[in-house]
Scaffold this active site. Structure first.
Site, mmCIF file in Angstrom:
data_model
loop_
_atom_site.group_PDB
_atom_site.id
_atom_site.type_symbol
_atom_site.label_atom_id
_atom_site.label_comp_id
_atom_site.label_asym_id
_atom_site.label_seq_id
_atom_site.Cartn_x
_atom_site.Cartn_y
_atom_site.Cartn_z
ATOM 1 N N SER A 86 0.814 -1.212 0.000
ATOM 2 C CA SER A 86 0.000 0.000 0.000
ATOM 3 C C SER A 86 0.849 1.265 0.000
ATOM 4 O O SER A 86 0.305 2.369 0.032
ATOM 5 C CB SER A 86 -0.930 0.007 1.220
ATOM 6 O OG SER A 86 -0.185 -0.184 2.404
ATOM 7 N N HIS A 134 -2.678 -3.018 -5.912
ATOM 8 C CA HIS A 134 -3.060 -2.666 -4.540
ATOM 9 C C HIS A 134 -4.575 -2.751 -4.374
ATOM 10 O O HIS A 134 -5.309 -1.869 -4.804
ATOM 11 C CB HIS A 134 -2.552 -1.256 -4.198
ATOM 12 C CG HIS A 134 -2.957 -0.799 -2.837
ATOM 13 N ND1 HIS A 134 -3.212 0.521 -2.547
ATOM 14 C CD2 HIS A 134 -3.163 -1.492 -1.686
ATOM 15 C CE1 HIS A 134 -3.570 0.628 -1.275
ATOM 16 N NE2 HIS A 134 -3.547 -0.586 -0.732
ATOM 17 N N GLU A 193 -5.714 -0.125 -7.173
ATOM 18 C CA GLU A 193 -4.671 0.734 -7.734
ATOM 19 C C GLU A 193 -3.650 -0.129 -8.471
ATOM 20 O O GLU A 193 -3.164 -1.117 -7.917
ATOM 21 C CB GLU A 193 -3.934 1.499 -6.633
ATOM 22 C CG GLU A 193 -4.693 2.654 -6.042
ATOM 23 C CD GLU A 193 -3.888 3.393 -4.991
ATOM 24 O OE1 GLU A 193 -3.891 4.626 -5.008
ATOM 25 O OE2 GLU A 193 -3.266 2.736 -4.130
ATOM 26 N N ASN A 201 -3.554 6.112 -0.216
ATOM 27 C CA ASN A 201 -2.929 6.293 1.094
ATOM 28 C C ASN A 201 -2.130 7.579 1.209
ATOM 29 O O ASN A 201 -1.896 8.063 2.323
ATOM 30 C CB ASN A 201 -2.073 5.078 1.438
ATOM 31 C CG ASN A 201 -2.932 3.901 1.842
ATOM 32 O OD1 ASN A 201 -3.986 4.058 2.431
ATOM 33 N ND2 ASN A 201 -2.488 2.697 1.522
#
Length: 293
Positions: A121, A142, A154, A192
């Protein structure tokens, strides 16, 4: 042209690994799942079955689909069992040294054309790819947590990732019924990079005494229409994972605004990692979660 992915290997049977196994098997792919801890592997399979049963009870899938999906997931003991896989996804803990050691051990067991992916991540895809013998066939995939529920995935290319690898990964994600967003290989990518600093700021707000756990989470749920308060979300993600991502941001971008809150560090040092240890910003040992501050 990329390769068609029919068999997927998954390293790690925790929350993310079991979730990825769930969606892959339900999409008709054969899955081989490995974990260094045999008990976690058993628990991961039980989690997949439990979540599939929940989907059956809601009418989302039939019981025949559940049984077929479970039968497609084969637990394996060694990386040698990943030989037939077209794609192997690493879903281990968010620690670069551990991930690099996994890739070092994994690659000799794979066919030359097999793709390798990481579910990291936050960590550099380019750096992780360099620990393999196939950086051109390495990519970041991800998934969001919980995998069976969240629509977004992602995709992150490293500097060496070739177009066929990217196209195969994109087709794989779409076969799972997920939506692709593409990020450049910067620390923490897109989701993130935005989400974790917000959580970290919520922890600073608690640390500085601006508000209690309950007041902070209530404020963001009702004042910003978030489905879950940031401290509740941190517990769900895992405070150790939150800290790891903030450290990647702080070190990778060299900006003081990403400095992990000392209170987050203290909770992780205490082993209060959130839901998975039953203590974090909430105490989960009773019938209802209770704020710890």
């Amino acid at each position: 042209m990329g390769i068609e992915i029919k068999t997927v290997g998954i390293i790690g049977a925790g929350q993310m690994g079991s979730g990825i196994a769930h969606v892959c098997s339900l999409a008709g792919l054969d899955v081989r799942m490995n974990d260094r801890d045999p008990e976690r592997l058993r628990n991961g399979l039980a989690t997949v079955n439990g979540n599939l049963l929940r989907q059956v009870s809601k009418g989302a899938i039939t019981d025949d689909q559940r049984r077929d999906a479970i039968e497609r997931i084969v637990p394996v003991d060694t990386f040698d069992d990943f030989g037939p896989c077209d794609l192997v996804i690493e879903a281990a803990t968010e620690d670069e040294a551990i991930k690099r050691s996994i890739f070092n051990a994994l690659c000799p067991s794979l066919r030359p054309e097999t793709m390798v992916a990481t579910n990291t991540s936050s960590i550099s895809i380019t750096r992780l790819a360099a620990s393999t013998d196939r950086p051109e066939r390495f990519i970041g995939i991800h998934f969001m947590n919980p995998v069976p529920v969240m629509q977004l995935v992602e995709l992150i290319r490293g500097i060496a990732t070739e177009d066929p690898t990217y196209e195969s990964a994109k087709a794989f994600v779409k076969r799972l019924g997920k939506i692709v967003t593409v990020s450049e290989d910067f620390p923490a990518f897109i989701v993130n990079r935005i989400l974790l600093p917000m959580i970290n700021e919520a922890i600073y707000t608690l640390y500085e005494g601006v508000g209690s756990v309950d007041s902070i989470d209530t404020a963001m749920r009702l004042g910003a229409n978030h489905p879950m308060g940031p401290l509740q979300l941190a517990d769900f993600i895992g405070l150790d994972t939150c800290l790891s991502i903030m450290q990647v941001l702080y070190e990778g971008l060299a900006d003081s605004k990403y400095r992990p809150c000392p209170l987050l560090v203290k909770y992780v040092e205490a082993g209060w990692l959130g839901r998975k240890t039953k203590r974090g910003f909430y105490d989960y040992r009773g019938a209802e979660p209770v704020p710890t501050r």
